[in-house]
Scaffold this active site. Structure first.
Site: not given
Ligand code: F6P
Length: 326
Positions: A10, A71, A102, A125, A127, A129, A171
């Site tokens: 992303g 991806r 990730d 990202t 996110d 994360d 996510r």
């Protein structure tokens, strides 16, 4: 040193700022920098060309990624990894820098078993994360985009005295929901990191109404264990016998001009990635923790869990006023 750079997974705002810093700082240190297009698939498709200082002009303020992203399923296979390693070897690349989340760190880790060139990851990202950096590139812009949208939703929610469930991205992580929920005064935040039942949520909403709140905002992380915002709204509506309005913010969170914070972080990490290569440091993701630049082994970025701010988490009811006795 011949260095390839790509963006994968992303896209996130300020990936461009990172590409620019890598290119310009790299060229300053006599590296040849090649941009690979379309993520890891671009290596397999041999879609790349050399970048110069001018190739990265006028991108610093732009969201998305000038290198485009993707991806790649093929890259995840043994054959794909071998093909990528052969290409990088044949073209005499010394290093590859990949910017992404990730999945990108998994990709770099897998490639390290097939290619002996140097590999560095940059956390890109929305996110947030990834372990090994307090903030990822793009997270700040995404939460500000969501904040802007939620402030607008608050206006209409107040006008009708409605209950709104607003779903944000992230996510499997709740960082976006958590930060945006705190900053918009949400009555509840539903995230994968915390468990909330429909009964508990109904209780919070009822209490908020009893406290004469003119609107009730609930922020829902897309990865919450109760399901998506529509599913939760349906169950909640039945329980409190009220129609709930839902807004799913979606991709609007991922676009737009990056904030100062993201541009600065991306520039700092991009320059640091080149510095690491010059010093022979590689095999991990660069990040910033407590103001210090660090490199974290790829595997640790997803096996170690970055926690939410536990102290702030404990303050949620106090901040929303639901637990107050006045
Ligand atoms: O990882 C970034 C992210 O925006 C997530 O928050 C979201 O779940 C996912 O990507 C969406 O992916 P895609 O762009 O493939 O729909």
């Amino acid at each position: 040193m011949k260095v390839a750079v790509l963006t994968s997974g992303g896209d996130s705002p300020a990936m461009n700022a990172a590409i620019r810093a890598i290119t310009r700082v790299g060229i300053h240190h006599n590296c040849e920098i090649f941009g690979v297009f379309g993520g890891f698939q671009g290596i397999l498709n041999q879609q790349y060309h050399e970048l110069n200082s001018r190739s990265v002009s006028r991108i610093l303020h732009r969201g998305g990624t000038m290198l485009t992203t993707g991806r790649s399923e093929e890259f995840k296979t043994e054959e794909g990894l071998k093909k990528a390693a052969k290409f990088l070897k044949d073209q005499q690349f010394d290093a590859l820098i990949a910017i992404g989340g990730d999945g990108t760190m998994h990709g770099l880790d897998a490639l390290s078993k097939h290619w002996d060139g140097w590999l560095i990851g940059l956390p890109g990202t929305i996110d947030n994360d990834l372990y090994g950096t307090d903030y990822t590139i793009g997270f700040d812009t995404a939460i500000n985009n969501a904040l802007d949208a939620l402030d607008k939703i608050r206006d209409t929610a107040e006008a009708f005295q409605r209950v709104f469930l607003v779903e944000v991205m992230g996510r499997k992580a709740g960082f976006i929901a958590f930060h945006v929920g705190i900053a918009t005064g949400a009555s509840a935040i539903l995230m994968p990191e915390t468990k909330t039942t429909i009964e508990e949520l109904a209780d919070v909403v009822t209490k908020a109404k009893e406290k004469s709140k003119t609107s009730v905002l609930v922020v829902v992380a897309e990865g919450d264990e109760l399901g998506n915002a529509h599913v939760i709204a349906n169950a909640l509506g039945k329980r409190i016998k009220e129609e709930i309005r839902v807004s799913v913010l979606g991709y609007i969170q991922r676009g737009g001009n990056p904030t100062h914070f993201d541009r600065y972080l991306a520039t700092r990490l991009g320059a640091y990635a080149i510095e690491c290569l010059l010093e022979g440091k590689q095999g991990g993701m660069v990040g910033e923790m407590h103001g210090e630049l660090k490199m974290t082994p790829f595997k640790d970025t997803w096996t170690h869990k970055k926690p939410l701010d536990q102290w702030m988490l404990g303050l949620l009811d106090e901040l929303s006023g639901i637990s107050s006795t006045d």
